[in-house]
Write a protein that holds these residues in place. Sequence first.
Motif, PDB file in Angstrom:
ATOM      1  N   ASP A 115      14.160  -8.940 -25.713  1.00 27.65           N
ATOM      2  CA  ASP A 115      14.860 -10.550 -25.132  1.00 27.65           C
ATOM      3  C   ASP A 115      13.595 -11.230 -24.478  1.00 27.65           C
ATOM      4  N   LEU A 116      12.783 -10.183 -24.067  1.00 26.18           N
ATOM      5  CA  LEU A 116      11.631 -10.921 -23.439  1.00 26.18           C
ATOM      6  C   LEU A 116      10.429 -10.236 -23.859  1.00 26.18           C
ATOM      7  N   VAL A 117       9.370 -11.092 -24.402  1.00 23.21           N
ATOM      8  CA  VAL A 117       7.811 -10.772 -24.506  1.00 23.21           C
ATOM      9  C   VAL A 117       6.775 -11.020 -23.545  1.00 23.21           C
ATOM     10  N   ALA A 156      13.466 -14.147 -28.853  1.00 21.28           N
ATOM     11  CA  ALA A 156      12.939 -13.689 -27.537  1.00 21.28           C
ATOM     12  C   ALA A 156      12.300 -14.675 -26.786  1.00 21.28           C
ATOM     13  N   ILE A 157      12.239 -14.822 -25.484  1.00 30.82           N
ATOM     14  CA  ILE A 157      11.548 -15.705 -24.697  1.00 30.82           C
ATOM     15  C   ILE A 157      10.140 -15.126 -24.499  1.00 30.82           C
ATOM     16  N   VAL A 158       8.917 -15.737 -24.686  1.00 26.00           N
ATOM     17  CA  VAL A 158       7.726 -15.462 -24.814  1.00 26.00           C
ATOM     18  C   VAL A 158       6.991 -16.021 -23.760  1.00 26.00           C
ATOM     19  N   ASN A 159       6.633 -15.250 -22.833  1.00 26.27           N
ATOM     20  CA  ASN A 159       5.599 -15.772 -21.687  1.00 26.27           C
ATOM     21  C   ASN A 159       4.102 -15.503 -22.034  1.00 26.27           C
ATOM     22  N   LEU A 160       3.521 -16.275 -21.937  1.00 25.06           N
ATOM     23  CA  LEU A 160       1.838 -16.000 -22.518  1.00 25.06           C
ATOM     24  C   LEU A 160       1.112 -16.331 -21.053  1.00 25.06           C
ATOM     25  N   ILE A 161       0.179 -15.266 -20.887  1.00 28.26           N
ATOM     26  CA  ILE A 161      -0.702 -15.219 -19.795  1.00 28.26           C
ATOM     27  C   ILE A 161      -2.240 -15.263 -20.341  1.00 28.26           C
ATOM     28  N   SER A 162      -2.445 -14.763 -21.422  1.00 27.62           N
ATOM     29  CA  SER A 162      -3.592 -14.886 -22.293  1.00 27.62           C
ATOM     30  C   SER A 162      -4.460 -16.213 -21.784  1.00 27.62           C
ATOM     31  N   THR A 181      10.667 -20.584 -36.090  1.00 25.60           N
ATOM     32  CA  THR A 181      11.482 -20.007 -35.034  1.00 25.60           C
ATOM     33  C   THR A 181      10.957 -20.756 -33.786  1.00 25.60           C
ATOM     34  N   TYR A 182      10.256 -21.831 -33.770  1.00 27.84           N
ATOM     35  CA  TYR A 182       9.609 -22.566 -32.744  1.00 27.84           C
ATOM     36  C   TYR A 182      10.929 -23.188 -31.694  1.00 27.84           C
ATOM     37  N   ASP A 183      10.874 -22.723 -30.491  1.00 34.75           N
ATOM     38  CA  ASP A 183      11.862 -23.394 -29.677  1.00 34.75           C
ATOM     39  C   ASP A 183      11.141 -23.535 -28.211  1.00 34.75           C
ATOM     40  N   PRO A 184      10.594 -24.841 -27.892  1.00 30.86           N
ATOM     41  CA  PRO A 184       9.973 -25.119 -26.703  1.00 30.86           C
ATOM     42  C   PRO A 184      10.397 -24.561 -25.359  1.00 30.86           C
ATOM     43  N   LYS A 185      11.855 -24.158 -25.319  1.00 28.33           N
ATOM     44  CA  LYS A 185      12.535 -23.897 -24.288  1.00 28.33           C
ATOM     45  C   LYS A 185      12.151 -22.311 -24.016  1.00 28.33           C
ATOM     46  N   ARG A 186      11.682 -21.680 -25.288  1.00 29.71           N
ATOM     47  CA  ARG A 186      11.539 -20.204 -25.010  1.00 29.71           C
ATOM     48  C   ARG A 186      10.157 -19.701 -25.170  1.00 29.71           C
ATOM     49  N   LEU A 187       9.197 -20.646 -24.926  1.00 32.50           N
ATOM     50  CA  LEU A 187       7.617 -20.406 -25.352  1.00 32.50           C
ATOM     51  C   LEU A 187       7.383 -20.857 -23.790  1.00 32.50           C
ATOM     52  N   LEU A 188       6.726 -20.009 -22.728  1.00 32.30           N
ATOM     53  CA  LEU A 188       6.344 -20.295 -21.481  1.00 32.30           C
ATOM     54  C   LEU A 188       4.815 -19.931 -21.325  1.00 32.30           C
ATOM     55  N   GLY A 189       3.957 -21.033 -20.823  1.00 28.67           N
ATOM     56  CA  GLY A 189       2.666 -20.526 -20.248  1.00 28.67           C
ATOM     57  C   GLY A 189       2.675 -20.252 -18.683  1.00 28.67           C
ATOM     58  N   SER A 224       6.048 -24.587 -17.489  1.00 23.89           N
ATOM     59  CA  SER A 224       5.171 -23.618 -16.656  1.00 23.89           C
ATOM     60  C   SER A 224       6.266 -22.808 -15.846  1.00 23.89           C
ATOM     61  N   TYR A 225       6.536 -21.550 -15.878  1.00 20.40           N
ATOM     62  CA  TYR A 225       7.470 -20.955 -14.967  1.00 20.40           C
ATOM     63  C   TYR A 225       6.536 -19.717 -14.331  1.00 20.40           C
ATOM     64  N   HIS A 226       7.020 -19.061 -13.465  1.00 19.80           N
ATOM     65  CA  HIS A 226       6.613 -17.889 -12.946  1.00 19.80           C
ATOM     66  C   HIS A 226       6.914 -16.704 -13.852  1.00 19.80           C
ATOM     67  N   THR A 227       6.259 -15.774 -13.857  1.00 21.10           N
ATOM     68  CA  THR A 227       6.100 -14.637 -14.938  1.00 21.10           C
ATOM     69  C   THR A 227       7.392 -14.012 -15.039  1.00 21.10           C
ATOM     70  N   ALA A 228       8.092 -13.836 -13.867  1.00 17.08           N
ATOM     71  CA  ALA A 228       9.413 -13.101 -13.724  1.00 17.08           C
ATOM     72  C   ALA A 228      10.809 -13.949 -13.695  1.00 17.08           C
ATOM     73  N   SER A 229      10.337 -15.460 -13.994  1.00 19.00           N
ATOM     74  CA  SER A 229      11.604 -16.352 -13.682  1.00 19.00           C
ATOM     75  C   SER A 229      12.886 -16.055 -14.590  1.00 19.00           C
ATOM     76  N   PHE A 230      12.568 -15.534 -15.997  1.00 21.97           N
ATOM     77  CA  PHE A 230      13.635 -15.222 -16.596  1.00 21.97           C
ATOM     78  C   PHE A 230      14.296 -13.989 -16.473  1.00 21.97           C
ATOM     79  N   VAL A 231      13.603 -13.003 -15.697  1.00 21.89           N
ATOM     80  CA  VAL A 231      14.331 -11.742 -15.552  1.00 21.89           C
ATOM     81  C   VAL A 231      15.027 -11.785 -14.181  1.00 21.89           C
TER      82      VAL A 231
END
Length: 233
Positions: A115-117, A156-162, A181-189, A224-231
């Motif tokens: 669900d979340l990567v 899945a929602i993808v959180n990028l930290i790299s 598969t692109y969805d701007p609401k599911r790709l978070l920096g 831009s959200y915090h790492t655990a915002s989705f969870v």
Amino acid sequence: MQPTSEASQRIARISAHLHPPTLQKMVESSTLRTMNCRAKGGAPGFKVAILGAAGGIGQSLSLLMKMNPLVSVLHLYDVVNAHGVTADISHMDTGAVVRGFLGQPQLENALTGMDLVIIPAGVPRKPGMTRDDLFKINAGIVRTLCEGVAKCCPRAIVNLISNPVNSTVPIAAEVFKKAGTYDPKRLLGVTTLDVVRANTFVAEVLGIDPREVDVPSGGWSCRSYHTASFVTG
């Protein structure tokens, strides 16, 4: 003396943690289904994969995700030391089922059904290294991992930290666009580190507690959200 049914089930679960099944067996069996992939007493929750779990950020992040009661399945992937980190994290007395995956051949197994990567994978910036140097290395890593996401868990929602985040997020976006598969609401920096630093610097200047400061991040990302915002909501 024959073991009880409950004891047999516990032994089977421990064995599954230590020896993850192949991707085909995982798909054919019920081990990753929402209601069946739970530690004893665990509640239904999110299935989370951390790519780069053995790194400095990845280990701390894995610990936090295992502590989170809303996480039911936690997959830890890295190209080195993944099984050692998995063993340590899995010993925590919380409900999330933890599995480790090592190296490129196991990437698809790690991502299937998530669900979340969260992606902290990549090299840190070393002395003398420019942001361009950093980007050349981490862009390739992010591209490969996101290709796996597009194939195995496209919703899945993808959180990028790299790092550099403002450059790796567009790389991920292009990979998802190419795969359809692109969805701007599911790709978070993830810009939490910038927020924390800014809060600390401002608090030092003003002479106040950093916990009383909230400086929004100015870094670019799809969102831009915090790492655990989705969870954690």
